[in-house]
Scaffold this active site. Structure first.
Site, mmCIF file in Angstrom:
data_model
loop_
_atom_site.group_PDB
_atom_site.id
_atom_site.type_symbol
_atom_site.label_atom_id
_atom_site.label_comp_id
_atom_site.label_asym_id
_atom_site.label_seq_id
_atom_site.Cartn_x
_atom_site.Cartn_y
_atom_site.Cartn_z
ATOM 1 N N TYR A 162 87.005 44.609 49.924
ATOM 2 C CA TYR A 162 85.919 45.123 49.555
ATOM 3 C C TYR A 162 85.134 45.851 48.500
ATOM 4 O O TYR A 162 83.545 45.801 47.698
ATOM 5 C CB TYR A 162 86.159 46.656 50.561
ATOM 6 N N LYS A 166 82.334 44.364 46.786
ATOM 7 C CA LYS A 166 81.352 45.801 46.014
ATOM 8 C C LYS A 166 80.987 45.128 44.380
ATOM 9 O O LYS A 166 79.783 46.065 44.375
ATOM 10 C CB LYS A 166 81.612 46.908 46.833
HETATM 11 P P1 NAI Z 1 78.344 53.163 58.532
HETATM 12 O O1 NAI Z 1 79.606 52.460 58.690
HETATM 13 O O2 NAI Z 1 77.905 54.577 58.902
HETATM 14 O O3 NAI Z 1 77.096 52.441 58.343
HETATM 15 C C1 NAI Z 1 76.502 51.389 58.366
HETATM 16 C C2 NAI Z 1 75.777 50.147 59.438
HETATM 17 O O4 NAI Z 1 75.809 48.284 59.194
HETATM 18 C C3 NAI Z 1 76.778 50.865 61.056
HETATM 19 O O5 NAI Z 1 75.583 51.060 61.990
HETATM 20 C C4 NAI Z 1 76.611 48.846 60.864
HETATM 21 O O6 NAI Z 1 76.326 48.494 62.739
HETATM 22 C C5 NAI Z 1 75.997 48.165 60.031
HETATM 23 N N1 NAI Z 1 76.012 46.751 59.808
HETATM 24 C C6 NAI Z 1 77.034 46.029 59.698
HETATM 25 N N2 NAI Z 1 77.644 44.893 59.601
HETATM 26 C C7 NAI Z 1 76.081 44.694 59.926
HETATM 27 C C8 NAI Z 1 75.405 43.480 59.052
HETATM 28 N N3 NAI Z 1 75.810 42.203 59.276
HETATM 29 N N4 NAI Z 1 73.923 43.024 59.605
HETATM 30 C C9 NAI Z 1 73.410 44.453 59.820
HETATM 31 N N5 NAI Z 1 73.810 45.674 60.130
HETATM 32 C C10 NAI Z 1 75.444 46.025 60.009
HETATM 33 O O7 NAI Z 1 78.847 53.690 57.194
HETATM 34 P P2 NAI Z 1 78.275 54.093 56.665
HETATM 35 O O8 NAI Z 1 79.441 54.931 55.609
HETATM 36 O O9 NAI Z 1 77.258 54.677 56.194
HETATM 37 O O10 NAI Z 1 77.808 53.047 54.707
HETATM 38 C C11 NAI Z 1 76.507 52.902 54.912
HETATM 39 C C12 NAI Z 1 76.213 51.541 52.747
HETATM 40 O O11 NAI Z 1 77.332 52.489 51.949
HETATM 41 C C13 NAI Z 1 78.080 50.106 53.234
HETATM 42 O O12 NAI Z 1 77.419 49.495 52.338
HETATM 43 C C14 NAI Z 1 78.705 50.746 52.511
HETATM 44 O O13 NAI Z 1 79.652 49.853 52.378
HETATM 45 C C15 NAI Z 1 78.838 52.388 51.524
HETATM 46 N N6 NAI Z 1 79.646 52.855 51.498
HETATM 47 C C16 NAI Z 1 79.614 53.721 52.245
HETATM 48 C C17 NAI Z 1 80.702 54.956 51.219
HETATM 49 C C18 NAI Z 1 81.225 56.213 52.273
HETATM 50 O O14 NAI Z 1 81.640 57.117 51.277
HETATM 51 N N7 NAI Z 1 80.156 56.088 52.902
HETATM 52 C C19 NAI Z 1 81.271 54.792 50.052
HETATM 53 C C20 NAI Z 1 81.745 53.590 48.973
HETATM 54 C C21 NAI Z 1 80.352 53.130 49.983
#
Ligand code: NAI
Length: 734
Positions: A162, A166
């Site tokens: 990751y 990232k």
């Molecule tokens: P989340 O899991 O709630 O949202 C991610 C969404 O991406 C999910 O709804 C999932 O179905 C969708 N997804 C996964 N693979 C996919 C694909 N191949 N095509 C289309 N959609 C896909 O997670 P969150 O926390 O909202 O994360 C959003 C972004 O922020 C991610 O890139 C994560 O790595 C990044 N992030 C989040 C942090 C946090 O504290 N929540 C910290 C650092 C980064």
């Protein structure tokens, strides 16, 4: 004003939940048409469902917003973007947010763990963004967000796959920021911290509940708004706090010695210094980074060819080499005009027969028919319009990235209303402003061998900076802020819908001012007014309110172009009188946006105006130089007093008769210059003809040589004549 996204189409990947959902709702609430993309996978990338995206679309629609769902994986970028085009006909904003986690300690990370993470985060963001790129380029607008993570920036146990993907996104964003710059595409990277299903496993439930995703969305919206010019930057955000990150580099240490092999022991011995961040630098580009490295060669390897000098290193890194470019002349250009051009120009800068005072500029049969002073920019820009600048060695830059930054114009006599003028342009300096280069182009315009006017164009070349040059120049005519009081006079004047169409007929044929598709490529909603057209408006406001429309009172004007004006908007010129200098600032009345700043017009005093007329009839060219010296004494007289410490009396002759006397006191107080005899105070008296004075000033005649050939006579303390160069040196350009 609140930030609206009306008319914009935004795609948020992975917006079926978590952060993405919050962004999608926020965009829709402010008028954007939103594509809610989500594969509906579990946190590890397994499974598939349309439910997540559908639910968010329903939420948006229930609130009256516009949204469609897309269920493709971000690995199929073309399909994702196609759904935006099918539903809304365009794509303006891409927020790459979709993500999964497959945390493992490094030793246990399988190929699948590695590949899946890279496919969704890095390849997915690449695929979606590439599919949107050409649409953004063609419409000259695009805003892109990459989502990185603290795990990428700092590393985190169990997240090797990751972290790598990232931080890969940051590298991708850095380059897109550079490639997209000229198309008004901005790309930034965010590292959010928020409670979501991804963070449930690593945060306490209390933290998950309180670090709300809605504390991240406002930053994403701002970065995606057309007003935001941030580009290539990285932000950490969470809990309502936002911070910006950048690289820092220690001063470092050269561990190699001339003509000696480089050894690991030398590296060891210098290690503390290499790692010491005292006085660290913050390089912002490959050019800046490379420059300091290549310039080390000059200290170590003499005779190493072109690569071994700092200047050559600069050229190598950026294509801009001031040492080569400064002093280069463009081919001279000639400009022939009749009263028709003067009248066309006057109409172009908004003059009208509605104002009886304007008739003298609009009717060739008027008894005082005159050319507007700011017409002086027209003959001089011909040299640049021919594209001469691109042929200058040492200016190997992208000329589609050129903005007109500032303009200075000085008239040495009122402009004729017809004739042939010749302009000679010289590169006076090339400055490094980091984000771009500034080229100062000095243009002298002659009628025969009589100097009529001087222009300094200050041209900003976006993206051409970082060549390690100076930031400021002694040769620059500086903009001056207005006094801090309410303006003395405010003039309001409307431009017409066809103002640019009319103004361009005076010689600036750039399609940016007439062709909507060309304007869109430059990032504008519609063709914009020429900066020099607003400049003409402002100058005539000053002339009307402070000089009774008498062009012989006009001496010089300086402006800095801050923002464009759209044809049809009204210009509001605010003016402050400070002696013979009228400071001004020009705003668009409808928006209150400042468009011309740091501007001023210098007028001849009412008595000096007759002197201007004198000059018009070919009397004394030296008047102008003395006026300039007088100004310089005002600006930096104390310094001159320190360097010179003497009173100079000047007798200027014309046709062997005394024509003017000047007293230059560079001994008392902070210095002064006045017209008239020195009354016995002079340490030295210099007698010279008007013509020879100009030769000396223009650097064509050395003062010592002039003395020995009898062209310059010196009485009193003859040694002081050696200080003449200090006094006259800055006027070589005049
Ligand atoms: P989340 O899991 O709630 O949202 C991610 C969404 O991406 C999910 O709804 C999932 O179905 C969708 N997804 C996964 N693979 C996919 C694909 N191949 N095509 C289309 N959609 C896909 O997670 P969150 O926390 O909202 O994360 C959003 C972004 O922020 C991610 O890139 C994560 O790595 C990044 N992030 C989040 C942090 C946090 O504290 N929540 C910290 C650092 C980064």
């Amino acid at each position: 004003m609140s930030l609206s996204f009306e008319g914009r189409v935004a795609l948020v990947t992975g917006s079926g939940g978590g952060l993405g959902r919050e962004y999608a709702l926020a965009f829709a609430e402010r008028g954007a048409s939103v594509v809610v993309n989500d594969l509906g996978a579990d946190t590890k990338g397994g499974g598939k469902s349309s439910a997540a995206a559908d639910k968010v679309v329903e939420e948006i629609r229930a609130k009256g917003g516009k949204a469609v769902a897309n269920y493709d994986s971000v690995e199929d970028g073309e399909k994702v973007i196609q759904s935006a085009l099918d539903a809304f006909g365009r794509i303006d904003i891409v927020v790459n947010n979709a993500g999964i986690l497959r945390d493992r300690s490094f030793a246990r990370t399988s190929d699948l763990d590695w590949d899946l993470i890279h496919r969704v985060h890095l390849r997915g963001s690449f695929s979606v963004t590439r599919a949107a790129w050409n649409h953004m380029k063609n419409q000259a607008f695009g805003r892109i967000i990459m989502t990185t993570s603290a795990a990428g920036i700092y590393g985190n146990f169990g997240q090797a796959n990751y972290s790598a993907a990232k931080l890969g996104l940051l590298g991708l964003a850095n380059t897109l920021a550079i490639e997209g710059l000229r198309y008004n595409i901005r790309c930034n990277t965010i590292a959010p911290v928020a409670g979501s299903r991804l963070t449930e496993t690593v945060m306490t439930p209390e933290l998950v509940a309180s670090l709300k995703p809605e504390y991240i969305a406002p930053m994403v919206l701002w970065l995606c708004h057309e007003q935001c010019q941030e580009n290539g930057a990285l932000f950490e955000a969470g809990a309502g706090w936002i911070g910006k990150l950048r690289w820092e580099r220690s001063q470092g240490s050269i561990v190699r010695q001339k003509n000696q092999p480089m050894t690991p022991e030398a590296v060891r011995d210098q290690w503390d210094k290499i790692c010491d961040f005292t006085d660290a630098t913050k390089p912002k580009s490959v050019q800046e980074s490379l420059l300091s490295i290549v310039s080390v060669l000059s200290g170590l390897d003499s005779g190493g060819g072109v690569g071994a000098t700092p200047t050559a290193a600069a050229a190598l890194a950026s294509g801009v080499n001031p040492a080569e470019a400064v002093g280069q002349k463009l081919p001279p250009s000639t400009f022939t005009f009749t009263p028709a051009q003067c009248i066309l120009y006057a109409l172009g800068v908004g003059m009208s027969t509605k104002d009886p005072d304007h008739l003298r500029f609009l009717y060739e049969g008027h008894e005082d028919f005159s050319c507007l002073p700011t017409f002086g920019v027209i003959p001089s820009q011909a040299a640049m319009m021919d594209g001469g600048l691109s042929s200058i060695p040492g200016l190997n830059i992208d000329f589609t990235q050129v903005l007109h930054g500032e303009q200075y114009l000085e008239l040495y006599k009122p402009l004729p209303t017809s004739g042939t003028l010749t302009s000679e342009a010289t590169v006076a300096d090339v400055l490094d402003k980091g984000s771009g280069a500034v080229i100062l182009l000095d243009v002298k315009t002659f009628s025969g061998d009589q100097l009529i006017c001087f222009n300094q164009f200050s041209v900003f070349v976006v993206g051409a900076g970082g060549f390690g040059g100076r930031r400021t120049s002694d040769n620059a005519k500086a903009a001056v802020p207005p006094p801090k009081r309410a303006p003395d006079v405010v003039a309001i004047d409307s431009t017409t819908r066809d103002q640019a169409a009319l103004y361009r007929l005076s010689g600036d044929w750039n399609p940016l001012h007439i062709d909507p598709s060309f304007a869109a490529m430059g990032g504008f909603k519609a063709p914009i007014l020429h900066g020099l057209c607003s400049f003409g408006f402002a100058a005539r406001h000053v002339l009307k309110h402070f000089a009774a429309n008498d062009p012989s009172r006009f001496k010089a004007i300086k402006v800095r172009f801050v923002k464009p004006v759209m044809p049809g908007q009204s210009l509001q010129t605010e003016m402050w009188k400070e002696g013979n200098r009228i400071h001004l600032q020009c705003k668009v009345k409808e928006t209150d946006a400042v468009v011309l700043a740091g501007a001023y017009v210098d007028l001849h005093g009412a008595s000096e105006a007759s002197l201007g007329n004198l000059t018009q009839h070919g009397a004394l060219q030296s008047e102008l130089v003395f006026a300039e010296i007088g100004r310089r004494i005002k600006d930096s007289g104390s310094e001159l007093v320190r360097k010179v410490n003497a009173v100079f009396a000047w007798e200027i002759t014309k046709d062997s008769r005394s024509a003017a006397e000047w007293t230059m006191d560079l001994k008392n107080g902070s210095g002064s210059l006045h017209r008239g005899p020195a009354g016995g105070k002079a340490d030295v008296t210099i007698t010279v003809s008007d013509e020879d004075f100009m030769e000396v000033v223009q650097g064509r005649l050395n003062p010592q040589k002039a003395f020995f050939s009898g062209k310059l006579k010196v009485r009193g303390n003859i040694m002081l004549s050696q200080k003449l160069e200090v006094i006259l040196k800055d006027h070589a350009k005049l």
